[in-house]
Scaffold this active site. Structure first.
Site: not given
Ligand code: G3P
Length: 217
Positions: A60, A86-88
């Protein structure tokens, strides 16, 4: 090799899950918009819906680009479901955030990676996954698969545990070549996954077996 599907389309995710080979899902803001999923509340609910279909990791993506906001948004995403990663983005504050999340037990996927140097930074910051976009490199006459090979070489040299998630996969040969090089994960569309099934000799061979069976029964 883990197979992730790169879509926010629930029907496609279900179909891949039913095939029995799906290990996770990646999404991004463009894929959400393509499905008409807009607005924070709808997007958050959609992530939970995806987690309920698949057993594995669901990436996400944060929208924030400064450290404090990336942390706040990432923590909110991670709290949605145990399967959320968590996509950063690979930007300076993103690298700081990868380190913060790694130190605080939140799994991450470093996205928009186009060079070996960026992948090295992501690993040093403790990213769970790194996402080199091989199709987009191919689009500009650069060898996307070579980047996967470079990252594999570097990570193996130092024993980095960050998993190489080959992204922007466009076709079955990308998948096969990434598997040969040793990418840990690939994420592609349903067509690229189902494309692996196809061989004309399988079809003609099955047709003959069934015809021969019918002759004796
Ligand atoms: O996972 C990254 C991917 O969504 C990018 O794919 O096809 O937009 O280059 P593409």
């Amino acid at each position: 090799m883990k197979f992730f599907i790169d879509t926010a389309n629930l029907d496609e995710i279900r179909e891949a899950q039913e095939l029995g080979v799906l290990d996770g899902v990646t999404t991004n803001p463009s894929l959400m918009a393509k499905e008409g999923i807009t607005g924070r509340d709808k997007i958050l609910k959609h992530y939970v819906d995806i987690c309920e279909i698949v057993d594995g990791d669901v990436s996400a993506e944060v929208i924030a680009t400064d450290f404090d906001k990336i942390i706040k948004e990432g923590e909110q995403l991670a709290e949605l479901h145990d399967q959320i990663v968590v996509k950063v983005p690979m930007i300076e504050d993103g690298v700081k955030a990868l380190k913060y999340f790694s130190d605080n037990g939140i799994r991450t996927n470093c996205t928009l990676v186009f060079s070996a140097g960026q992948a090295l930074l992501a690993a040093k910051a403790g990213a769970t996954y790194v996402s080199p976009f091989i199709g987009r490199l191919d689009d500009i006459s650069t060898d996307g698969l070579n980047l996967i090979a470079e990252i594999r070489h570097i990570y193996d040299n130092y024993g980095y545990e960050t998993q190489i998630l080959a992204a922007s996969i466009r076709h079955t040969m990308h998948i096969i070549n990434c598997a040969k090089i040793g990418a840990d994960v690939m994420t592609g569309g349903l067509d690229s996954i189902k494309g692996l099934l196809k061989h004309p000799l399988t079809d003609s061979g099955l047709e003959k077996f069934l015809a021969d069976y019918k002759k004796g029964n």
